[in-house]
Design a protein around this motif. Structure first.
Motif, PDB file in Angstrom:
ATOM      1  N   GLY A   3     121.810 -51.348  16.318  1.00 22.20           N
ATOM      2  CA  GLY A   3     120.514 -52.160  15.559  1.00 22.20           C
ATOM      3  C   GLY A   3     120.464 -51.932  14.317  1.00 22.20           C
ATOM      4  N   LEU A   4     120.054 -50.516  13.952  1.00 20.92           N
ATOM      5  CA  LEU A   4     119.892 -50.043  12.656  1.00 20.92           C
ATOM      6  C   LEU A   4     120.666 -50.538  11.650  1.00 20.92           C
ATOM      7  CD1 LEU A   4     117.907 -48.305  10.896  1.00 20.92           C
ATOM      8  CD2 LEU A   4     119.400 -46.702  10.990  1.00 20.92           C
ATOM      9  N   VAL A   5     122.183 -49.953  12.131  1.00 19.25           N
ATOM     10  CA  VAL A   5     123.419 -50.110  11.395  1.00 19.25           C
ATOM     11  C   VAL A   5     123.371 -51.520  11.035  1.00 19.25           C
ATOM     12  CG1 VAL A   5     125.666 -49.867  11.140  1.00 19.25           C
ATOM     13  CG2 VAL A   5     124.140 -47.920  12.099  1.00 19.25           C
ATOM     14  N   GLN A   6     123.622 -52.296  12.159  1.00 16.57           N
ATOM     15  CA  GLN A   6     123.868 -53.681  11.881  1.00 16.57           C
ATOM     16  C   GLN A   6     122.833 -54.550  11.068  1.00 16.57           C
ATOM     17  OE1 GLN A   6     127.111 -54.059  11.962  1.00 16.57           O
ATOM     18  NE2 GLN A   6     127.098 -55.807  13.264  1.00 16.57           N
ATOM     19  N   VAL A   7     121.545 -54.442  11.249  1.00 16.53           N
ATOM     20  CA  VAL A   7     120.453 -55.129  10.632  1.00 16.53           C
ATOM     21  C   VAL A   7     120.343 -54.810   9.230  1.00 16.53           C
ATOM     22  CG1 VAL A   7     118.116 -55.294  10.695  1.00 16.53           C
ATOM     23  CG2 VAL A   7     119.328 -55.596  12.728  1.00 16.53           C
ATOM     24  N   TRP A   8     120.352 -53.447   9.031  1.00 21.35           N
ATOM     25  CA  TRP A   8     120.102 -52.798   7.619  1.00 21.35           C
ATOM     26  C   TRP A   8     121.348 -53.002   6.685  1.00 21.35           C
ATOM     27  CZ3 TRP A   8     115.579 -50.157   5.794  1.00 21.35           C
ATOM     28  CH2 TRP A   8     114.315 -50.235   6.757  1.00 21.35           C
ATOM     29  N   LYS A   9     122.486 -53.298   7.167  1.00 23.29           N
ATOM     30  CA  LYS A   9     123.790 -53.542   6.633  1.00 23.29           C
ATOM     31  C   LYS A   9     123.473 -54.521   5.538  1.00 23.29           C
ATOM     32  CE  LYS A   9     127.429 -54.014   8.610  1.00 23.29           C
ATOM     33  NZ  LYS A   9     128.719 -53.526   9.236  1.00 23.29           N
ATOM     34  N   LYS A  10     122.908 -55.869   6.117  1.00 25.26           N
ATOM     35  CA  LYS A  10     122.635 -56.824   5.306  1.00 25.26           C
ATOM     36  C   LYS A  10     121.878 -56.953   4.420  1.00 25.26           C
ATOM     37  CE  LYS A  10     123.374 -59.192   9.603  1.00 25.26           C
ATOM     38  NZ  LYS A  10     122.572 -59.612  10.765  1.00 25.26           N
ATOM     39  N   LYS A  11     120.948 -55.844   4.378  1.00 24.37           N
ATOM     40  CA  LYS A  11     120.159 -55.847   3.290  1.00 24.37           C
ATOM     41  C   LYS A  11     120.699 -55.167   2.136  1.00 24.37           C
ATOM     42  CE  LYS A  11     116.065 -53.014   1.807  1.00 24.37           C
ATOM     43  NZ  LYS A  11     115.230 -52.095   2.110  1.00 24.37           N
ATOM     44  N   LYS A  12     121.718 -54.181   2.407  1.00 23.94           N
ATOM     45  CA  LYS A  12     122.356 -53.856   1.339  1.00 23.94           C
ATOM     46  C   LYS A  12     123.285 -54.794   0.615  1.00 23.94           C
ATOM     47  CE  LYS A  12     126.515 -52.144   1.562  1.00 23.94           C
ATOM     48  NZ  LYS A  12     127.468 -51.705   2.559  1.00 23.94           N
ATOM     49  N   GLY A  13     123.989 -55.817   1.509  1.00 22.27           N
ATOM     50  CA  GLY A  13     124.676 -56.877   0.970  1.00 22.27           C
ATOM     51  C   GLY A  13     123.786 -57.853  -0.092  1.00 22.27           C
ATOM     52  N   GLU A  14     122.318 -57.918   0.128  1.00 17.77           N
ATOM     53  CA  GLU A  14     121.451 -58.597  -0.503  1.00 17.77           C
ATOM     54  C   GLU A  14     121.194 -58.351  -1.959  1.00 17.77           C
ATOM     55  OE1 GLU A  14     119.239 -60.619   3.244  1.00 17.77           O
ATOM     56  OE2 GLU A  14     117.913 -59.447   1.657  1.00 17.77           O
ATOM     57  N   THR A  15     120.882 -57.021  -1.747  1.00 25.14           N
ATOM     58  CA  THR A  15     120.366 -56.183  -2.970  1.00 25.14           C
ATOM     59  C   THR A  15     121.461 -56.092  -4.042  1.00 25.14           C
ATOM     60  OG1 THR A  15     120.618 -54.092  -2.018  1.00 25.14           O
ATOM     61  CG2 THR A  15     118.621 -55.042  -1.928  1.00 25.14           C
ATOM     62  N   ARG A  16     122.999 -56.182  -3.498  1.00 22.12           N
ATOM     63  CA  ARG A  16     123.719 -55.744  -4.442  1.00 22.12           C
ATOM     64  C   ARG A  16     124.025 -56.757  -5.690  1.00 22.12           C
ATOM     65  NH1 ARG A  16     129.356 -55.213  -1.652  1.00 22.12           N
ATOM     66  NH2 ARG A  16     128.363 -53.318  -0.830  1.00 22.12           N
TER      67      ARG A  16
ATOM     68  N   ARG B  79     112.983 -54.319   8.500  1.00 28.24           N
ATOM     69  CA  ARG B  79     113.844 -54.723   7.631  1.00 28.24           C
ATOM     70  C   ARG B  79     113.156 -55.618   6.413  1.00 28.24           C
ATOM     71  NH1 ARG B  79     116.309 -58.523   6.498  1.00 28.24           N
ATOM     72  NH2 ARG B  79     117.887 -58.591   5.064  1.00 28.24           N
ATOM     73  N   ASP B  80     112.429 -56.628   7.161  1.00 27.31           N
ATOM     74  CA  ASP B  80     112.200 -57.730   6.531  1.00 27.31           C
ATOM     75  C   ASP B  80     110.822 -57.268   5.772  1.00 27.31           C
ATOM     76  OD1 ASP B  80     112.900 -60.257   6.383  1.00 27.31           O
ATOM     77  OD2 ASP B  80     111.192 -61.132   7.726  1.00 27.31           O
ATOM     78  N   PHE B  81     110.106 -56.350   6.156  1.00 26.61           N
ATOM     79  CA  PHE B  81     108.783 -55.998   5.458  1.00 26.61           C
ATOM     80  C   PHE B  81     109.159 -54.812   4.437  1.00 26.61           C
ATOM     81  CE2 PHE B  81     106.581 -58.053   8.972  1.00 26.61           C
ATOM     82  CZ  PHE B  81     105.856 -58.814   8.243  1.00 26.61           C
ATOM     83  N   SER B  82     109.992 -54.295   4.537  1.00 28.59           N
ATOM     84  CA  SER B  82     110.339 -52.797   3.739  1.00 28.59           C
ATOM     85  C   SER B  82     110.742 -53.688   2.199  1.00 28.59           C
ATOM     86  CB  SER B  82     111.533 -51.977   4.066  1.00 28.59           C
ATOM     87  OG  SER B  82     112.514 -52.679   4.239  1.00 28.59           O
ATOM     88  N   PRO B  83     109.952 -53.027   1.049  1.00 32.29           N
ATOM     89  CA  PRO B  83     110.278 -53.412  -0.009  1.00 32.29           C
ATOM     90  C   PRO B  83     111.956 -53.466  -0.619  1.00 32.29           C
ATOM     91  CG  PRO B  83     108.553 -51.881  -0.212  1.00 32.29           C
ATOM     92  CD  PRO B  83     109.397 -51.754   1.195  1.00 32.29           C
ATOM     93  N   ARG B  84     112.146 -54.530  -1.315  1.00 33.11           N
ATOM     94  CA  ARG B  84     113.785 -54.484  -1.502  1.00 33.11           C
ATOM     95  C   ARG B  84     114.130 -53.499  -2.543  1.00 33.11           C
ATOM     96  NH1 ARG B  84     113.361 -59.718   0.020  1.00 33.11           N
ATOM     97  NH2 ARG B  84     113.933 -59.355   2.212  1.00 33.11           N
ATOM     98  N   ASP B  85     113.113 -53.261  -3.544  1.00 31.53           N
ATOM     99  CA  ASP B  85     113.943 -52.390  -4.714  1.00 31.53           C
ATOM    100  C   ASP B  85     112.687 -51.301  -4.718  1.00 31.53           C
ATOM    101  OD1 ASP B  85     115.127 -54.703  -6.829  1.00 31.53           O
ATOM    102  OD2 ASP B  85     116.200 -53.120  -5.791  1.00 31.53           O
ATOM    103  N   THR B  86     113.245 -50.267  -5.626  1.00 27.74           N
ATOM    104  CA  THR B  86     112.226 -49.020  -5.796  1.00 27.74           C
ATOM    105  C   THR B  86     111.431 -49.575  -6.799  1.00 27.74           C
ATOM    106  OG1 THR B  86     114.035 -48.457  -7.150  1.00 27.74           O
ATOM    107  CG2 THR B  86     113.903 -47.151  -5.011  1.00 27.74           C
TER     108      THR B  86
END
Lengths: 89, 100, 328, 102
Positions: free
Chosen positions: A76-89, C73-80
């Motif tokens: 769950g952690l790996v799959q859910v948070w991986k997408k976050k990296k894709g967004e911020t890039r 993940r939704d609530f954690s801030p996107r950027d430093t």
């Protein structure tokens, strides 16, 4: 023998308490997840000891439940948070 | 001191902690966690008295109630999380605020 | 001597509950909450409630954990940078409020302390009524199962259990109402890691088999529909993570059928025997064991389907957000 | 005291030692990767010893099989989770570095 089992359980519980420090300090989410894995493994050990101490073999089912679901959190952690990296890039 | 007494006293403390959390916590997720802790206190109370009333086995009625209760608590927590995330998506708010 | 374990466990539970509410960062509080769930499961083992311990282990280690991680993940801030802004805003807010909120906080602490004393006294003085153990014990042979908790769940108090499956369905509908119902179409990022795919492939049959084992063993020992339902729901979540969201390739009518199967069959059975002259949800003792097994299986399938749908919906909810912000 | 109890006590003590080692490692090691190492190796060894001790003590073939499966699942779960967490962390750090450079 019973006294020995109690000592082992208390020792393992104290292990969990020690591990809590890492939840506080852990700089990343992965560190904190790691500590949850530590709790899971230690709880399985406590359950095994309890199963011998209380002579209640159904506790083994609880332990199996713990460890077939332990991997779910990690995936769950790996799959859910991986997408976050894709967004911020 | 019996086992059930320890856990029943703990259940009262847990309920009060959860209640305080519902009032005092600001973030939505913490409020949800506080409600689940409150529920945990109530379940602990039930199960500890089930153990007191044990004859050949522990009182099964509270156990059954607690099992259904846990699943219901999960369903309601999922609903609360959905609400909280929707509010965050639409407004960007992470907690209930008065100034608006 | 064994009281030592209980005292330590109780202190640990109270400490974890308190710290998960007091922790300054959100991820700290969520992970402390997982630890609280595990401690609670151990406490139930100590109290002899093995069924409850299995349910709690499945829920705390699996389902709620994944839901909270997803939300975190939704609530954690996107950027430093954003995080810094947030902390400065929060600091200014808390500094402003610390003066004006002093009185309410004092009142809250006083009220909680008073309430704690009352609750402790009430819990200490609960009279011994003997409970319903004796009644359950005398009626156990008629119920069709040997395990008292399963007998209570699916025979003596079947009405509660039926409504409870309905409550889970209601929770799903509420999540739909909040998050939108046209959800299951978008493809999800597949597991690109070969090892992860293998793990998912390995644990899917293990979860299924163990769930079925718990379902079957529920007749004579700890286990039953809810535990099996949660474990089977974990299969759906695993497949979802592996890039096969179940509801996207199951036809819609089948999904709806799976969701409502347990509720409808339970009710049908109840009315069938009511038409035959019994009370609602009263089974003839001769067939009770078989009927309970069928009802449990269908209920477990429904619960699993509902939990999977809740998770899929919640997981998809945040995927819309980048699109929304892009449109703005 | 029976011989199986003596064996069980020895195995449990060794298991406890490895658990303590794992916890100390998690607390004291400097970065995530070495902490992963401490946790997923030492703790699993500890669990293996405790499982062996309890299997000897309970001395029923079915229970021994179940305990063996518990240990096997834990090994599988924690070795894969070790890999997944390490990879996840590495990717996070890489993307962070890229952002700082670019």
């Amino acid at each position: 023998m019973d006294v020995f089992f109690i000592i082992v359980s208390v020792f393992l519980l104290l292990n969990i308490v020690l591990g809590l420090v890492r939840v506080w300090r852990g700089p990343t989410v992965a560190d904190r997840l790691l500590t949850t894995q530590l709790f899971g493994t230690t709880s399985i050990a406590i359950l095994l000891v309890m199963a011998g101490y209380l002579e209640e073999l159904t506790l083994l089912n609880v332990a199996i439940t713990f460890n077939v679901l332990a991997v779910l959190l990690v995936i769950g952690l790996v799959q859910v948070w991986k997408k976050k990296k894709g967004e911020t890039r | 001191m019996e086992i059930y007494q320890i856990y029943s006293l703990t259940s009262a403390i847990l309920f009060v902690i959860g209640l305080g959390g519902v009032f005092a916590a600001r973030h939505f997720i913490k409020k949800i966690i506080a409600t689940i802790i409150m529920g945990g206190g109530v379940f602990l109370c039930f199960v500890s008295f089930a153990q007191r009333d044990a004859l050949t086995f522990a009182d099964p009625v509270p156990h059954a109630l607690v099992i259904t209760g846990i699943v219901v608590a999960v369903a309601s927590a999922a609903f609360a999380l959905a609400l909280a995330r929707r509010i965050y998506q639409l407004t960007g708010e992470e907690s209930f605020t008065n100034d608006k | 001597m064994s009281i030592l374990i209980d005292i330590l466990l109780a202190i640990l539970g109270v400490y974890l509950a308190m710290q998960s509410l007091l922790a300054s960062r959100l991820s700290q509080s969520v992970f402390l909450f997982f630890a609280f769930g595990l401690a609670l499961a151990l406490a139930w083992v100590r109290l002899g409630a093995v069924d409850v311990a299995i349910t709690e282990a499945a829920i705390a280690a699996g389902f709620l954990g994944v839901l909270f991680l997803d939300a975190l993940r939704d609530f954690s801030p996107r950027d430093t940078e954003e995080q810094q802004n947030l902390t400065t805003v929060q600091n200014s807010l808390s500094r402003k409020e610390s003066k004006s909120l002093l009185l309410p906080r004092l009142a809250l602490v006083l009220g909680l302390g008073l309430f704690l004393l009352i609750a402790l006294e009430a819990v200490w003085k609960i009279p011994e009524g003997g409970g319903l153990t004796a009644a359950a014990e005398t009626l156990l042979p008629e119920s069709g199962v040997e395990h008292p908790v399963t007998a209570v769940l699916l025979n003596f108090r079947a009405y509660d259990t039926w409504l409870e499956i309905g409550v889970i369905l209601l929770g799903l509908l509420a999540v739909f109402a909040v998050g939108g119902i046209q959800i299951y179409r978008k493809p999800i990022a597949a597991a690109d890691d070969p090892l992860m795919r293998q793990v998912i492939l390995f644990f899917t049959p293990v979860l299924f088999l163990f769930g079925a084992f718990l379902l079957y063993i529920g007749k004579s020992g700890p286990g039953g529909a809810f535990q099996a339902g949660v474990l089977w729901g974990a299969i759906g979540i695993l497949l979802h993570f592996g890039g096969i969201p179940v509801y996207s390739w199951v036809p819609r009518w089948l999904g709806h059928l799976l969701l409502t199967l347990g509720l409808v069959f339970f009710l049908l059975l109840g009315f069938l025997f009511m038409a035959a002259g019994d009370n609602l949800f009263e089974y003839p003792p001769a067939y009770a064991g078989l009927l309970i097994l069928i009802v449990e299986t269908l209920a477990a399938i429904s619960i699993a389907a509902a939990l999977t749908a809740i998770f899929a919906n919640l997981n998809q909810m945040k995927k819309e957000q980048p699109n929304d912000t892009a449109q703005k | 005291m029976m011989i199986k109890e003596v064996i069980a006590i020895i195995l449990l003590v060794v298991g406890c030692f490895f658990f303590l080692a794992g916890t100390i490692g998690v607390l004291r090691f400097p970065d995530l990767f070495s902490r992963l190492h401490a946790l997923t190796k030492a703790d699993n060894l500890g669990l293996g010893f405790i499982a062996a001790g309890m299997a000897v003590y309970i001395a029923s073939p079915l229970a021994a099989l179940k305990i063996f499966f518990i240990w096997l699942f834990t090994l599988l779960a924690s070795s894969t989770s070790c890999y997944l967490i390490a990879r996840f962390q590495k990717e996070q750090e890489q993307s962070k570095n890229r952002k700082e450079q670019g």
